[in-house]
Design an enzyme around this catalytic site. Structure first.
Site, PDB file in Angstrom:
ATOM      1  N   LYS A  78       0.797  -1.066   0.097  1.00 41.35           N
ATOM      2  CA  LYS A  78      -0.034   0.137  -0.111  1.00 41.35           C
ATOM      3  C   LYS A  78       0.934   1.147  -0.163  1.00 41.35           C
ATOM      4  O   LYS A  78       1.722   1.343   0.916  1.00 41.35           O
ATOM      5  CB  LYS A  78      -0.895  -0.042   1.138  1.00 41.35           C
TER       6      LYS A  78
ATOM      7  N   ASP B 156       1.257   5.010   0.207  1.00 41.30           N
ATOM      8  CA  ASP B 156       0.458   6.061   0.466  1.00 41.30           C
ATOM      9  C   ASP B 156       1.050   7.407   0.564  1.00 41.30           C
ATOM     10  O   ASP B 156       2.394   7.627   0.082  1.00 41.30           O
ATOM     11  CB  ASP B 156       0.269   5.842   2.326  1.00 41.30           C
TER      12      ASP B 156
ATOM     13  N   ASN C 105       0.652  11.271   2.167  1.00 42.28           N
ATOM     14  CA  ASN C 105      -0.409  11.982   3.067  1.00 42.28           C
ATOM     15  C   ASN C 105      -0.373  13.446   3.176  1.00 42.28           C
ATOM     16  O   ASN C 105      -0.696  13.917   4.214  1.00 42.28           O
ATOM     17  CB  ASN C 105      -0.226  11.327   4.470  1.00 42.28           C
TER      18      ASN C 105
ATOM     19  N   CYS D 249      -2.474   5.135  -2.691  1.00 45.20           N
ATOM     20  CA  CYS D 249      -3.443   5.761  -1.562  1.00 45.20           C
ATOM     21  C   CYS D 249      -2.725   7.003  -1.332  1.00 45.20           C
ATOM     22  O   CYS D 249      -1.588   7.277  -1.487  1.00 45.20           O
ATOM     23  CB  CYS D 249      -3.274   4.905  -0.426  1.00 45.20           C
TER      24      CYS D 249
ATOM     25  N   ASP E  92     -10.485   7.215   2.650  1.00 46.21           N
ATOM     26  CA  ASP E  92     -10.518   7.095   4.184  1.00 46.21           C
ATOM     27  C   ASP E  92     -11.751   6.810   4.697  1.00 46.21           C
ATOM     28  O   ASP E  92     -11.785   6.283   5.801  1.00 46.21           O
ATOM     29  CB  ASP E  92      -9.657   8.052   4.681  1.00 46.21           C
TER      30      ASP E  92
HETATM   31  C1  DGJ Z   1      -3.838   7.424   5.114  1.00 50.06           C
HETATM   32  C2  DGJ Z   1      -4.461   6.070   4.570  1.00 50.06           C
HETATM   33  O1  DGJ Z   1      -5.457   6.358   3.633  1.00 50.06           O
HETATM   34  C3  DGJ Z   1      -4.788   5.323   5.810  1.00 50.06           C
HETATM   35  O2  DGJ Z   1      -5.592   4.108   5.198  1.00 50.06           O
HETATM   36  C4  DGJ Z   1      -3.929   4.849   6.673  1.00 50.06           C
HETATM   37  O3  DGJ Z   1      -3.041   4.182   5.807  1.00 50.06           O
HETATM   38  C5  DGJ Z   1      -3.133   6.257   7.187  1.00 50.06           C
HETATM   39  N1  DGJ Z   1      -2.652   6.863   5.980  1.00 50.06           N
HETATM   40  C6  DGJ Z   1      -1.853   5.445   7.915  1.00 50.06           C
HETATM   41  O4  DGJ Z   1      -1.210   6.732   8.189  1.00 50.06           O
END
Ligand code: DGJ
Length: 740
Positions: free
Chosen positions: A477, A479, A481, A527, A549
């Site tokens: 996965k 990510d 953020n 993601c 999310d």
């Molecule tokens: C954001 C993701 O969308 C979540 O599913 C998770 O992986 C968190 N980050 C983890 O920090």
């Protein structure tokens, strides 16, 4: 499918059995757009489509009259600065400060199949006969810049893929201030514009508006395609709906800053532009260098929105996504994020995984928190080594234990980010994107690594590859953020800072390419805080993405419904999570959570140990059900039936390729007393086949189900007749219809 060139009229006609796309070399040598739409018969000359009517007060090119003004002519790849005052597709900045250019037709060539785009994701062909590509060459004599416009017409579906390639063949350094992937000039504005917009946990809701004079636009300046706007738009005729009518969909295969816009001029013609966001973009092209734009895909149909979506789904499933997982049903997974957040040990994870295995889950995914000093959001990103306090046996030890349970093991990374509290940052504080002498803004306490630098991408690649080489990791996965701020790279000179956003994304693509090449069987799920980078660029590397999310079943109806406008069910990460839901604190029934999540990759975002015995049995049934039907659910033909944006109910369905199996998801948000009679008119069935409804045990013919409808009226609302399970809020039903 064919691409014809009519020498006498200098006209190109690209067509297949659904669409025609026609353009011509105009009397000033530039390319004019003549027609885009439903297939029309070919003829030698389409010049009557070129409207050059005389309009007072226009700026004209020729001395002999007032009718040839680019301002009023539909063009193929218009440039800035002469007689067209609309926004153009290209802007070339010269050393002397001029930004004017005029691209004149030079020639063309046609290739079978479709070429790959250097360093960029794009649709592809497997056999030459699947498509033909037209390269039209234009050149600007003053700068010596040559541009090749690429048009690929696919044999199947109303699909055209477009991009542009620039070559600096002049004697001076030039700068591209704007290099759009596509311009489409249409003769009228009688369309409804639809876009997918939202924000974190509310991604890709459908918004519609009329097109009025002026500019309507969506885009991203965040460095990622964003939660806020998706690089996708629809132009539909006012009376078009899911089942019928003319629709054009435009999708940009790109994950960074983008712009898509519609400009309506004073005479109601419409110009669509799609490509890299021109603000904060400037690309320096030295003599001899070239630049490739991302690809834009246009789909035309006269059979409504569902047909447009199905065309995108098929193309993106089969000719954008690649590799081992492209055609395979996706493993049912259990992710620990909402079960533990940062609070776990190896034994705790095994406890969750063991229960998951008992229920039939195939893949256990360890999310954030396993590496470096990552005990919370403030530390550890950048240090991709297991934290020995949590994982004394490393990733290998944990992966072996999970494999030992008879499951596959998956792992979370956030490769593009670093916390200041990390060894990576302490060693390389200059590796983050930041502008000298300015504040460094953080997002979730993290900073964006400078992926425009090869050595940064190399370092992250080495760390990730080391883990994947050592441990049996079957899924990643990936990510992301936070979005980019203070975009500046200390590695690049002042006059190339306008390239950093794009170079960053090229770095992301490069890392994806290297990892997917070295580890071809690993399933990647993209993601970005949920669906912050859910775009076709990502799909090229990662055949599925975490849709949002927000895992609440009711919220997901709108998110998945909107997402389906462009993206296939097989690309949508969708999980069952606990109640009360962690995003909206809503209690929805377990079956409704599953009934929504089935229309996606399916999995669980919870500790299954926390369920009651009855719920555990229900989960086992859900998993068995998904295993039986996931081929149809993920790869069947998807139809939207009833929009959650319209009212209290929503519905969608999938039909298998042989039309012998159909699964219909029906959802009602709030219960109502004494409700109306309701029916769903189904789609895509064999009219003469008899479908057994597994819920009622009744048999219905396909024509009844499509034309009279599947009766969904709720017999329990208001009263509870003896023996019938009462319905409540957040109700749903899954109809399984099968031909025996
Ligand atoms: C954001 C993701 O969308 C979540 O599913 C998770 O992986 C968190 N980050 C983890 O920090």
């Amino acid at each position: 499918m064919s691409i014809l060139y009519h020498e006498n009229s200098k006209t190109f006609h690209l067509y297949n059995d659904r669409i025609s796309y026609i353009m011509t070399v105009m009397r000033n040598g530039q390319l004019g757009q003549l027609y885009y739409g439903k297939r029309i018969r070919d003829r030698e000359d389409f010049s009557h489509f070129l409207e050059t009517c005389e309009r007072p007060m226009s700026s004209c090119i020729y001395d002999d009259g007032k009718s040839f003004s680019l301002e009023h002519i539909r063009q193929e790849y218009p440039s800035f600065g002469t007689t067209d005052y609309r926004q153009g597709a290209v802007e070339v900045r010269q050393e002397n400060g001029s930004s004017i250019s005029e691209f004149i037709y030079q020639g063309y060539r046609i290739e079978e199949g479709k070429p790959a785009l250097a360093a960029l994701p794009a649709t592809y062909t497997e056999k030459a006969e699947e498509a033909q590509t037209l390269f039209v060459t234009l050149a600007d004599s003053v700068t010596g810049v040559r541009v090749e416009l690429l048009y690929t017409i696919f044999a199947e579906g109303g699909v055209l893929a477009r991009s542009a390639r620039f070559y600096n063949e002049g004697e001076q350094t030039i700068r591209l201030g704007r290099a759009m992937s596509l311009c489409l000039d249409l003769p009228d504005r009688d369309y409804i514009w639809q876009q997918l917009s939202g924000c974190w946990a509310r991604e890709r809701h459908i918004y519609s508006r009329n097109l009025e004079p002026g500019i309507t636009s969506i885009g991203s300046m965040r460095g990622n395609s964003s939660h806020e706007q998706n690089p996708f738009l629809v132009l539909k005729r006012p009376f078009a709906d899911e089942r019928q009518g003319e629709v054009i969909g435009i999708s940009l295969i790109y994950s960074g800053n983008f712009r898509m816009q519609a400009e309506v001029d004073a005479h109601d013609t419409l110009r669509i532009l799609a490509g890299i966001e021109p603000d904060a973009f400037e690309w320096k092209l030295e003599c001899g260098e070239s630049f490739q734009t991302p690809e834009a895909v246009m789909v035309y149909t006269d059979r409504g929105l569902n047909h447009m979506s199905q065309t995108f789904h098929k193309l993106y499933q089969k000719r954008l996504a690649r590799g081992y997982w492209r055609d395979r049903v996706r493993p049912i997974l259990n992710n620990n994020w909402e079960a533990t957040y940062f609070d776990f040990t190896e034994d705790r994870l095994i406890e969750i995984a063991s229960k998951a295995k008992e229920c039939g889950v195939e893949l256990f995914v360890l999310d954030d928190g396993w590496f470096g000093g990552r005990n919370g959001e403030k530390a550890g990103l950048g240090d991709w080594k297991p934290n020995p306090e949590r994982l004394p046996n490393g990733i290998k030890g944990l992966a072996d234990r999970v494999e030992g349970l008879g499951m596959q093991f998956g792992l979370w990374f956030e490769p593009e980010m670093v916390n200041k509290d990390s060894d990576l940052y302490r060693q390389h504080p200059d590796w983050i994107l930041s502008t000298p002498q300015r504040r460094q803004s953080h997002g979730r306490f993290q900073y964006v690594l400078d992926f425009s630098r090869r050595e940064v991408v190399d370092a992250i690649y080495e760390q990730m590859a080391a883990i994947l080489r050592e441990a049996k990791v079957s899924y990643i996965k990936w990510d992301m953020n936070r979005s980019i701020t203070e975009c500046y790279s200390t590695a690049w000179p002042a006059d190339q800072q306008g390239e950093i956003y794009h170079r960053y994304i090229l770095g992301v693509y490069d890392l994806y390419e290297r990892l997917t090449s070295e580890f071809p069987k690993v399933l990647f799920e993209s993601c970005a805080s949920g669906g912050g980078r859910f775009d076709p660029g990502m799909l090229y590397y990662a055949p599925q993405g975490w849709t949002s999310d927000n895992s609440d079943a009711v919220e997901r109806l709108k998110i998945q419904y909107g997402t389906s406008l462009c993206y296939p069910v097989s690309s949508m990460g969708s999980h069952v999570s606990v109640v009360p839901n962690h995003q909206v604190f809503r209690n929805t029934p377990l079956h409704t959570r599953a009934n929504v999540a089935y229309f996606g990759t399916f999995g669980y975002e919870l500790d299954l140990n926390s369920l009651t015995k009855e719920e555990t049995e229900e989960v086992k049934e859900q998993i068995a059900f998904m295993k039986k039907y996931r081929q149809v659910l993920q790869f069947g033909t998807f139809y939207r039936l009833e929009s959650p944006f319209g009212g209290n109910e929503a519905a969608w369905m999938v039909v298998s390729e042989d039309r012998r199996t159909a699964l219909v998801g029906w959802y009602r948000v709030l219960n109502c007393v004494n409700g109306r009679y309701t029916r769903l008119r189904l789609e895509g069935l064999d009219p003469s086949a008899c479908y057994w409804d597994r819920r009622s045990g009744q048999c219905h013919f396909g024509d009844e189900l499509m034309y009279a409808g599947l009766i969904t009226s709720d017999e329990t609302a208001g009263q509870t007749p003896g023996g019938v399970e009462p319905c409540t809020d957040f109700e749903s039903r899954l109809y399984v219809l099968e031909v025996e």
